[in-house]
Design a protein around this motif. Sequence first.
Motif, PDB file in Angstrom:
ATOM      1  N   VAL A  62       0.808  -1.271  -0.006  1.00 25.36           N
ATOM      2  CA  VAL A  62       0.083  -0.097  -0.033  1.00 25.36           C
ATOM      3  C   VAL A  62       0.874   1.443  -0.026  1.00 25.36           C
ATOM      4  N   ILE A  63       0.609   2.160  -0.926  1.00 28.64           N
ATOM      5  CA  ILE A  63       1.369   3.451  -0.799  1.00 28.64           C
ATOM      6  C   ILE A  63       0.084   4.395  -0.706  1.00 28.64           C
ATOM      7  N   VAL A  64       0.121   5.215   0.665  1.00 27.86           N
ATOM      8  CA  VAL A  64      -0.948   6.239   0.624  1.00 27.86           C
ATOM      9  C   VAL A  64      -0.497   7.783   0.328  1.00 27.86           C
ATOM     10  N   ILE A  65      -1.191   8.387  -0.391  1.00 25.39           N
ATOM     11  CA  ILE A  65      -0.771   9.557  -0.840  1.00 25.39           C
ATOM     12  C   ILE A  65      -1.483  10.593   0.278  1.00 25.39           C
ATOM     13  N   GLY A  66      -0.619  11.576   1.068  1.00 23.26           N
ATOM     14  CA  GLY A  66      -1.117  12.429   1.933  1.00 23.26           C
ATOM     15  C   GLY A  66      -1.030  11.945   3.344  1.00 23.26           C
ATOM     16  N   ALA A  67      -0.536  12.815   4.196  1.00 21.04           N
ATOM     17  CA  ALA A  67      -0.463  12.030   5.616  1.00 21.04           C
ATOM     18  C   ALA A  67      -1.260  12.990   6.774  1.00 21.04           C
ATOM     19  N   GLY A  68      -2.568  13.276   6.248  1.00 15.12           N
ATOM     20  CA  GLY A  68      -3.542  13.855   6.814  1.00 15.12           C
ATOM     21  C   GLY A  68      -3.903  12.899   7.830  1.00 15.12           C
ATOM     22  N   PRO A  69      -5.424  13.534   8.620  1.00 18.33           N
ATOM     23  CA  PRO A  69      -6.041  12.291   9.445  1.00 18.33           C
ATOM     24  C   PRO A  69      -6.786  11.057   8.547  1.00 18.33           C
ATOM     25  N   GLY A  70      -6.847  11.445   7.444  1.00 14.90           N
ATOM     26  CA  GLY A  70      -7.373  10.056   6.673  1.00 14.90           C
ATOM     27  C   GLY A  70      -6.262   9.152   6.292  1.00 14.90           C
ATOM     28  N   GLY A  71      -5.078   9.750   5.635  1.00 13.37           N
ATOM     29  CA  GLY A  71      -3.871   9.201   4.966  1.00 13.37           C
ATOM     30  C   GLY A  71      -3.063   8.370   6.150  1.00 13.37           C
ATOM     31  N   TYR A  72      -2.690   9.231   7.221  1.00 22.13           N
ATOM     32  CA  TYR A  72      -1.897   8.689   8.272  1.00 22.13           C
ATOM     33  C   TYR A  72      -2.568   7.622   8.855  1.00 22.13           C
ATOM     34  N   VAL A  73      -3.730   7.749   9.326  1.00 23.23           N
ATOM     35  CA  VAL A  73      -4.624   6.579  10.050  1.00 23.23           C
ATOM     36  C   VAL A  73      -4.640   5.192   8.907  1.00 23.23           C
ATOM     37  N   ALA A  74      -4.895   5.673   7.649  1.00 21.47           N
ATOM     38  CA  ALA A  74      -4.900   4.700   6.686  1.00 21.47           C
ATOM     39  C   ALA A  74      -3.607   3.771   6.747  1.00 21.47           C
TER      40      ALA A  74
END
Length: 467
Positions: free
Chosen positions: A8-20
């Motif tokens: 998995v690569i998540v783009i963005g480390a906001g509350p959505g991305g960092y939690v994912a």
Amino acid sequence: MSEFDFDVIVIGAGPGGYVAAIRAAQLGLKTACVESRETLGGTCLNVGCIPSKALLHGSELFAEAQEGTLAKFGVKTEKVTLDLEAMQGEKATAVKELTGGIAFLFKKNKITWLKGHAGFVDKHTLQIGDQRHTGRNIVIATGSSVTPLPGVDVDNERGVIVDSTGGLALKHVPDRMIVIGGGVIGLELGSVWRRLGAKVTVVEFLDRLLPGLDEDVRKEAGKIFKKQGMELKLGNKVTAVAVEGDTAKVTIEPASGGPAETIEADCVLVAIGRRPNTDGLDLESAGLETNERGQIVPDQQFRTRVDSVWAIGDVIPGPMLAHKAEDEGIAVAENIAGEHGIVNHAIIPNVVYTMPEMAGVGLTEAQARDAGHEIKIGMFPMMANSRAKTNREPDGFVKIIADAKTDRVLGGWCIATLAGTMIAQIAQAMEFGATSEDIAYTCHAHPTHSEAIKEAAMAVRGKPIHV
Ligand code: FAD
Ligand code: NAI
């Protein structure tokens, strides 16, 4: 060896991305997260929820001292003075601690932070600076940014026309502030600077503040903010903003037509909404597109029409709220891992952190009627709640909306100093399919603000005790 660099690569480390990213790693997936900011945590931790709440807290303490609330309780302060630098320092410390906490959690969960801006090369490959990385799954969690007002140039450094980021970082309290937009940012930040001494005027296009909230809450909000000294220019639109030296001249006219007027301010805060971030993502390289509002539209599992690509948070439809993004982050990771991640979008609480706070969950009265429900409503004023009365916090009420036939709770609304905390109870009750009777017969500790929820639920079915 896997054919991909990461599961998995998540783009963005906001509350959505960092939690994912954290949930994916917890589920045993090899995970990376791309973030272009210097620190993790996204809008929320860096320039949103956290710094705004730090200033709301600090400014409320100042107002309690300055406006005599502390003195009324016998806490005499000689001369109250403001050290804005210290208040901003506390804000910065909170942001540093919390963003650093995410970096710690990334290390602990062995998540790779890929620093830089990501764009799609194809549906499994991202270009980040001069590097390429592949993921079996890619989660877009790029969030949102401030919607600009055409013809109005924000300059956060100069501080005369600012957006929310500049409005959180002012170095001086402006004498006069004009807030364009009577939504949640305008009222939260407007409250901060009013408490610290600014004369605040809110210009709102609609004839009421806070679109999206229950009509009774919106009406009461207008009264409360006026009582606190904010000038409200409702039903007005801004047609021009000119800067002359350090003064802004804002021209407004009634939304329904009529003569224009020009008002002057030392600081203008533009807060007319936020829009999804998809610039530079090269979505078309992955076979993706956006809707007419610029959002990526996934299915209920958060999978886009390209099966390796998923999307969550502010970049997809729904309320732009940190806790909604977080819950979607958990769900998307669980779905990628083959589990069944769900978010109940009908029950997402919404809180405005002014004083008093304003909060709601589920349907507004109008939405409940429009959906064809026959409804019963229970209201209870905070003035009749013993704890609120003792604390000298008389403003507000609790409103519970229930289906007349089944008694099931359809929505709950609160204005109270602790409304943000109180609303969790109504959300949980609704998640469990509770009736108003269930709430009314639940024993609530005394003396607490939450008793107002019990009494509002009693009012749905008959009479509360204390009014
Ligand atoms: P974001 O938090 O916006 O994070 C997205 C991240 O992705 C950003 O860090 C960005 O730099 C990064 N990014 C974007 N594109 C790329 C790319 N191509 N490559 C690499 N990185 C990229 N919500 C609440 O629930 N409660 C509040 O009290 C609250 N207060 C707020 C106060 C203010 C002033 C503001 C502006 C917002 C507030 N919000 C609040 C809203 C909340 O901040 C957002 O709903 C939340 O941050 C959305 O999370 P997200 O993960 O979707 O996106
Ligand atoms: P908003 O959508 O809450 O409010 C914008 C307001 O500006 C609306 O009332 C709208 O009618 C008005 N408006 C639009 N154009 C205008 C114009 N030209 N002239 C005058 N008024 C105009 O947007 P806001 O306050 O910028 O916040 C953006 C988002 O950030 C929110 O929707 C919310 O999701 C999130 N947020 C959440 C917070 C929380 O949960 N406590 C706090 C801050 C932000």
